[in-house]
Design an enzyme around this catalytic site. Structure first.
Site, mmCIF file in Angstrom:
data_model
loop_
_atom_site.group_PDB
_atom_site.id
_atom_site.type_symbol
_atom_site.label_atom_id
_atom_site.label_comp_id
_atom_site.label_asym_id
_atom_site.label_seq_id
_atom_site.Cartn_x
_atom_site.Cartn_y
_atom_site.Cartn_z
ATOM 1 N N LYS A 220 0.618 -1.367 0.213
ATOM 2 C CA LYS A 220 0.013 -0.233 0.274
ATOM 3 C C LYS A 220 1.137 1.230 -0.188
ATOM 4 O O LYS A 220 1.383 1.416 0.894
ATOM 5 C CB LYS A 220 -0.946 0.158 1.048
ATOM 6 C CG LYS A 220 -2.126 1.263 1.089
ATOM 7 C CD LYS A 220 -2.635 2.160 2.167
ATOM 8 C CE LYS A 220 -1.438 2.976 2.105
ATOM 9 N NZ LYS A 220 -1.421 3.814 1.728
ATOM 10 N N SER A 222 2.323 5.147 -0.357
ATOM 11 C CA SER A 222 1.149 6.378 0.220
ATOM 12 C C SER A 222 0.421 6.877 -0.746
ATOM 13 O O SER A 222 0.342 6.922 -2.278
ATOM 14 C CB SER A 222 2.061 7.342 0.611
ATOM 15 O OG SER A 222 1.535 8.745 0.601
ATOM 16 N N GLU A 223 -0.860 7.198 -0.740
ATOM 17 C CA GLU A 223 -2.144 7.636 -1.687
ATOM 18 C C GLU A 223 -1.729 9.196 -2.195
ATOM 19 O O GLU A 223 -2.656 9.512 -3.060
ATOM 20 C CB GLU A 223 -3.492 8.283 -1.251
ATOM 21 C CG GLU A 223 -3.461 9.371 -0.080
ATOM 22 C CD GLU A 223 -2.865 8.590 1.652
ATOM 23 O OE1 GLU A 223 -2.287 7.200 1.713
ATOM 24 O OE2 GLU A 223 -3.201 9.142 2.872
ATOM 25 N N SER A 274 5.083 7.384 10.201
ATOM 26 C CA SER A 274 4.923 8.143 10.926
ATOM 27 C C SER A 274 4.885 7.241 12.482
ATOM 28 O O SER A 274 4.890 5.952 12.485
ATOM 29 C CB SER A 274 3.788 8.708 11.541
ATOM 30 O OG SER A 274 2.599 8.607 11.411
ATOM 31 N N THR A 275 4.983 7.584 12.927
ATOM 32 C CA THR A 275 6.185 6.984 14.260
ATOM 33 C C THR A 275 3.943 6.720 15.411
ATOM 34 O O THR A 275 4.141 5.778 16.155
ATOM 35 C CB THR A 275 6.207 7.255 16.235
ATOM 36 O OG1 THR A 275 7.454 7.703 15.218
ATOM 37 C CG2 THR A 275 6.680 6.420 17.205
ATOM 38 N N ALA A 276 3.465 7.553 14.530
ATOM 39 C CA ALA A 276 1.589 7.488 15.534
ATOM 40 C C ALA A 276 0.890 5.681 14.716
ATOM 41 O O ALA A 276 0.876 5.159 15.330
ATOM 42 C CB ALA A 276 0.922 8.725 15.367
ATOM 43 N N GLY A 278 2.452 3.976 12.970
ATOM 44 C CA GLY A 278 3.429 2.561 13.611
ATOM 45 C C GLY A 278 2.981 1.774 14.779
ATOM 46 O O GLY A 278 2.791 0.792 14.808
ATOM 47 N N GLU A 295 9.580 1.260 10.750
ATOM 48 C CA GLU A 295 10.505 2.617 10.389
ATOM 49 C C GLU A 295 9.289 3.725 10.260
ATOM 50 O O GLU A 295 9.261 3.794 9.729
ATOM 51 C CB GLU A 295 11.670 2.151 8.560
ATOM 52 C CG GLU A 295 12.302 1.175 8.110
ATOM 53 C CD GLU A 295 13.693 1.015 9.062
ATOM 54 O OE1 GLU A 295 13.555 1.763 9.758
ATOM 55 O OE2 GLU A 295 14.070 -0.249 8.558
ATOM 56 N N CYS A 329 13.935 10.829 7.012
ATOM 57 C CA CYS A 329 13.524 10.711 8.821
ATOM 58 C C CYS A 329 15.289 10.162 9.235
ATOM 59 O O CYS A 329 15.878 9.850 10.270
ATOM 60 C CB CYS A 329 12.657 9.406 9.430
ATOM 61 S SG CYS A 329 13.268 8.330 7.877
ATOM 62 N N GLU A 426 10.280 15.579 14.636
ATOM 63 C CA GLU A 426 11.360 16.270 12.853
ATOM 64 C C GLU A 426 9.677 17.436 12.573
ATOM 65 O O GLU A 426 9.050 17.222 12.488
ATOM 66 C CB GLU A 426 10.775 14.676 12.223
ATOM 67 C CG GLU A 426 11.737 13.240 12.553
ATOM 68 C CD GLU A 426 11.006 12.736 11.257
ATOM 69 O OE1 GLU A 426 12.364 12.003 10.999
ATOM 70 O OE2 GLU A 426 10.024 12.382 11.483
#
Ligand code: ADP
Length: 524
Positions: A220, A222-223, A274-276, A278, A295, A329, A426
């Protein structure tokens, strides 16, 4: 007005501030410019302009006919519309991958390797068109985009070679009549979710090891950047990767992500972003106990000691900070400079940054493209405002570029403190925040004072210090006197909340393999 409508994705890489919203705007439309039209015409001629999903070896529309626009970040014009898929298409892609696994995993390693090698060759053969697609939908300068294609292809080549080296073990037995073996077997169907900042490389780093081991995959992208992924899938198909082995679905990120995470047929999730998000994927994967590779965001310190070679430090810092307009990143997010060299460094650095040419990625000599969208510019602006309001000083830039829209001036900010937002999260833009420090201990303490732990950089001429500091940094990657460290032959990944697992190198295979212990008894 166009700007606000263009802001499709507002997503913060860490858990605090700014909001999360992934609304799909299918209504906004601004006509394609003639420049965009001519680039698209060339890509179409090469047969690499695909707009449907790729499932089971076929190009498929969304089942409800929905589409989503893909924009050029430099101009805001609509490049095209692509299929906007959701749960049902994802489920079918998973089934195709599941069915294909039986055949693909049983091919000889040499057979899989040859097909991957063919794909590598065709990626290189089409590096111009793929590079143009990247510049078109992601914005980075064409030279950098072609560089990304070569870098991405190197992972396919490397893992084509590694496919033949997935060795097991024979373990000396504890009993005379037993023989103990270790087999390495592919985990099965992989769900791969990738970001927009490297539309091809982030896919290649996952597909290479997955396919080499015998796994099949549902990607998938990124859109915001699906076109490069679709072109790569077309080339994979032409290179002999069988139907169902590599599938691409795009559209509603949350629905597709949930379908991948919840499916018991998917045995591994691999994610860059993003961490969120992930964390959500990791939590969701618990229900079916999937393997997970992540990652996630970084907060890279770039430490310049008094004893550094100034030229080397300038070159390295410039490279790590401003690559991809600061949207990686592993970009330096905090430049830590020791007090003895602070004035000299910041003044020379600002001069060098001032010379970076900003513009459309297709224009000659441009090294800084646009940011991905309006939301990204707003985020950069808010971080700079926060820093300035707390006492930081703008040494260069500090505002939107005169080109307007998604362009921001390459910026250097001095007297930054590690407590400021810009040093906690970031910035993901062309802004270098500089922090002054006194001692090596203080630099290490500041560098490690973050939840992230992906890349760090140090500049020093002392061998002892380079070892000492490299070992003390809580980071998965350390560049010593070097700002560009990523390569297919070395492990890429983070400590702490920057992620799990490693991509690239011999270690990159482990995340796609199960270890099976076979005990043969009564052998006497
Ligand atoms: P970035 O800050 O790089 O945009 P994101 O984490 O938002 O990071 O995006 C990385 C990838 O994750 C993209 O492919 C995006 O579509 C996808 N994504 C975003 N939200 C979700 C979600 N809820 N579930 C699964 N994937 C998601």
């Amino acid at each position: 007005m166009i700007r606000t409508m263009f802001a499709r994705t507002l997503f913060n890489r860490t858990t605090t501030s700014l909001h999360l919203h992934h609304s799909l705007r299918c209504s906004y439309s601004r006509k394609m410019s003639t420049e965009t039209e001519s680039v698209v015409a060339g890509i179409k001629k090469a047969g690499l302009f695909q707009t449907k999903g790729f499932i089971g070896g076929k190009w498929i529309d969304a089942y409800d006919g929905k589409t989503i626009e893909v924009n050029n970040p430099a101009r805001g014009d609509v490049i095209t519309s692509v299929a906007c898929m959701g749960e049902r298409e994802t489920q079918d892609a998973i089934s195709s991958a599941y069915d294909a696994f039986g055949h693909w995993s049983k091919l000889t390693a040499a057979d899989r390797s040859n097909r991957l090698r063919n794909w590598y060759n065709s990626l290189i053969e089409h590096k111009e068109e793929l590079g143009q697609l990247i510049t078109l939908e992601q914005g980075k300068p064409l030279k950098e985009a072609i560089g990304e294609v070569v870098y991405a292809a190197s992972f396919i080549e490397f893992f084509a070679e590694e496919a033949k080296r997935v060795y097991g073990d024979i373990i000396p037995s504890t009993l005379p009549d037993r023989r103990l073996f270790v087999l390495k077997q592919p985990v099965g169907v992989v769900g791969a979710i990738t970001p927009w900042n490297f539309p091809l490389a982030m896919i290649a780093r996952k597909v290479g090891p997955a396919l080499a081991c015998g796994c099949t995959i549902v990607i998938k992208p990124s859109e915001l950047t699906p076109l490069t992924a679709l072109a790569a899938a077309e080339l994979a198909h032409q290179s002999g990767i069988p139907p169902g082995v590599l599938n691409v679905v795009m559209g509603d990120a949350a629905k597709i992500g949930t379908s991948l995470v919840e499916s018991p047929q998917v045995r591994k999730i691999t994610f860059t972003g993003s961490t969120a998000v992930g964390k959500k994927l990791m939590a969701g994967s618990a229900e079916t106990v999937k393997k997970v590779s992540l990652e996630l965001g970084g907060n890279a310190p770039c430490i310049i000691f008094d004893d550094a070679d100034l030229e080397v430090a300038l070159k390295g810092t410039l490279a790590t900070k401003f690559r991809n307009t600061g949207q990686t990143c592993v970009c330096a997010n905090r430049v830590l400079v020791q007090e003895g060299i602070y004035e000299k460094f910041t003044s020379a650095f600002s001069n060098a940054v001032q010379n970076l040419k900003v513009g459309d990625g297709f224009s000659e000599g441009v090294v800084q493209g646009p940011l991905i969208n309006e939301a990204a510019v707003l985020k950069v602006e808010s971080f700079v405002q926060d820093a300035v309001s707390k006492g930081a000083k703008v040494l260069l830039g500090g505002k939107r570029h005169s080109l307007g829209f998604t362009f921001y001036e390459p910026t250097v900010i001095g007297d930054v403190k590690n407590e400021m937002l810009i040093a906690r999260q970031e910035v993901f833009g062309p802004v270098a925040p500089v922090i002054r420090f006194k001692t090596e201990e203080e630099a290490i303490q500041i560098a490690n004072d973050t939840n992230a732990g992906l890349a760090a950089y140090i500049f020093t001429n002392s061998i002892k210090r380079s070892w000492r500091v490299s070992e003390a940094l809580e980071y998965g990657i350390v560049g010593v006197n070097e700002g560009l460290v990523s390569t297919e032959v070395a492990p890429f990944g983070g400590f702490k909340q920057s992620g799990l697992g490693r991509e690239g190198s011999k270690y990159g295979l482990d995340d796609y393999l199960e270890i099976k212990y076979v005990c043969m008894g009564n052998m006497a």
